[in-house]
Write a protein that holds these residues in place. Sequence first.
Motif, PDB file in Angstrom:
ATOM      1  N   SER A  58       0.835  -1.200   0.000  1.00 56.58           N
ATOM      2  CA  SER A  58       0.000   0.000   0.000  1.00 56.58           C
ATOM      3  C   SER A  58       0.873   1.254   0.000  1.00 56.58           C
ATOM      4  O   SER A  58       1.973   1.270   0.554  1.00 56.58           O
ATOM      5  N   HIS A  97     -11.147  -5.205   0.204  1.00 56.23           N
ATOM      6  CA  HIS A  97     -12.309  -5.019  -0.660  1.00 56.23           C
ATOM      7  C   HIS A  97     -12.131  -3.756  -1.504  1.00 56.23           C
ATOM      8  O   HIS A  97     -11.640  -2.735  -1.018  1.00 56.23           O
ATOM      9  N   LYS A  98     -12.578  -3.852  -2.758  1.00 61.28           N
ATOM     10  CA  LYS A  98     -12.420  -2.734  -3.689  1.00 61.28           C
ATOM     11  C   LYS A  98     -13.294  -1.569  -3.280  1.00 61.28           C
ATOM     12  O   LYS A  98     -14.467  -1.714  -2.984  1.00 61.28           O
ATOM     13  N   SER A  99     -12.678  -0.392  -3.285  1.00 57.26           N
ATOM     14  CA  SER A  99     -13.414   0.844  -3.055  1.00 57.26           C
ATOM     15  C   SER A  99     -13.358   1.660  -4.345  1.00 57.26           C
ATOM     16  O   SER A  99     -13.422   1.095  -5.427  1.00 57.26           O
ATOM     17  N   LYS A 100     -13.184   2.956  -4.270  1.00 61.86           N
ATOM     18  CA  LYS A 100     -13.122   3.788  -5.457  1.00 61.86           C
ATOM     19  C   LYS A 100     -11.687   3.927  -5.938  1.00 61.86           C
ATOM     20  O   LYS A 100     -10.757   4.051  -5.129  1.00 61.86           O
ATOM     21  N   PHE A 103      -8.252   2.596  -4.281  1.00 64.67           N
ATOM     22  CA  PHE A 103      -8.398   2.362  -2.845  1.00 64.67           C
ATOM     23  C   PHE A 103      -9.096   1.033  -2.559  1.00 64.67           C
ATOM     24  O   PHE A 103     -10.025   0.633  -3.273  1.00 64.67           O
ATOM     25  N   HIS A 104      -8.623   0.375  -1.514  1.00 67.41           N
ATOM     26  CA  HIS A 104      -9.244  -0.836  -0.975  1.00 67.41           C
ATOM     27  C   HIS A 104      -9.437  -0.632   0.523  1.00 67.41           C
ATOM     28  O   HIS A 104      -8.705   0.150   1.150  1.00 67.41           O
ATOM     29  N   TYR A 105     -10.396  -1.322   1.096  1.00 70.62           N
ATOM     30  CA  TYR A 105     -10.676  -1.116   2.512  1.00 70.62           C
ATOM     31  C   TYR A 105     -10.743  -2.439   3.263  1.00 70.62           C
ATOM     32  O   TYR A 105     -10.971  -3.503   2.695  1.00 70.62           O
ATOM     33  N   SER A 107     -12.616  -3.955   6.856  1.00 72.12           N
ATOM     34  CA  SER A 107     -13.590  -3.711   7.914  1.00 72.12           C
ATOM     35  C   SER A 107     -13.060  -4.279   9.231  1.00 72.12           C
ATOM     36  O   SER A 107     -11.984  -4.878   9.292  1.00 72.12           O
ATOM     37  N   THR A 132     -13.341   1.346   9.738  1.00 72.62           N
ATOM     38  CA  THR A 132     -12.874   0.917   8.415  1.00 72.62           C
ATOM     39  C   THR A 132     -11.519   1.561   8.127  1.00 72.62           C
ATOM     40  O   THR A 132     -11.305   2.736   8.420  1.00 72.62           O
ATOM     41  N   PHE A 134      -8.719   2.387   5.059  1.00 72.76           N
ATOM     42  CA  PHE A 134      -8.585   2.519   3.613  1.00 72.76           C
ATOM     43  C   PHE A 134      -7.099   2.543   3.230  1.00 72.76           C
ATOM     44  O   PHE A 134      -6.305   3.251   3.857  1.00 72.76           O
ATOM     45  N   ARG A 136      -4.405   2.596  -0.266  1.00 69.20           N
ATOM     46  CA  ARG A 136      -4.267   2.844  -1.703  1.00 69.20           C
ATOM     47  C   ARG A 136      -3.170   1.949  -2.272  1.00 69.20           C
ATOM     48  O   ARG A 136      -2.036   1.964  -1.804  1.00 69.20           O
TER      49      ARG A 136
END
Length: 316
Positions: A58, A97-100, A103-105, A107, A132, A134, A136
């Motif tokens: 990351s 998990h895929k975000s925008k 970025f991935h997040y 939980s 959460t 986040f 990148r």
Amino acid sequence: MARKFSTRFTGRDYLAMGISVLLAFLVWLIHNLSLRYSYLVKCPVAVSSELDGYAGESENSAYVAARCEMTGFDIVKHQSVRGNHPRKLRVKPVNLHKSKGEFHYMSQEDLVPYFHDIFGDDAKLEYFVTDTLFFRFKQMNYKKVPVRANARLDFKPQYMASSDLKIVPDSILIYGNKDAVDCVETVATEFIELSGLNGEVYGEARIEPLKGVRFSADKVEYSLAVTRYVSAVVTLPVTLVNVPPGVRVQVLPYEAELECRCVFPGAEDLDMARIVVDYNDFVSSLSGRCTARVEGLSSSVLDFSLTPWVFECVVL
């Protein structure tokens, strides 16, 4: 006569008293630090993973906050390292998990398997304060390439491989810039030298690194099945097939020697084996010479050789 006691303290007395107070304080401190407390801990983390199409590490770090039960020693340790370099976590792709965008997040549920990696083996989780995280991951070019085994195999007499050297995984993903990825078609293992083989072989081998690219796996597992064999030699006539009606053809030579390596304890019956030359191969050959094939071999035959392999056909 009554004996008089002096109330004057000497330097030695003060030193002994100071040492006693210090020892008492150390005992008290160690006792209290060894007790367990409920404490809110905050720790910076950076993650690495094997996400298809993204960098392995990351670009940023994030703080994980949790209320934990831990000893005073652990609390002091966490307070002393706060603000230093983040703790690096190796995370499974399923926990990211895929975000925008890039970025991935993660939980709270995704953080649970890595709790002890973050806060220590002796810590006990009460609950996560962080909801959460986040991260990148820079997007990268990638493709799948096969892994080639770079090996030299040597067997004891009367032993041979009954299958090819098996590599797991037999292909990996490589990551890098477009030019670096495009020029790689295959990767190779480090040199594997196996000698005196007389049984099944298992092991691990590192994949040789390549400049400018990153691998989804840095090592592979290999296995090889080895069996004992016996040799069987038989001389058989050459059979010509697919000859059109009315055409007479003679094959030279008219017989050949077939040598087979068969699984121990003995060679299977080679009565069903035959050596075949196809008339169509002869017709399509410019030299009038063609190779033979061997048919009817049983599954116990590991390898065979034919002398000769090439035959001449003469139309009578």
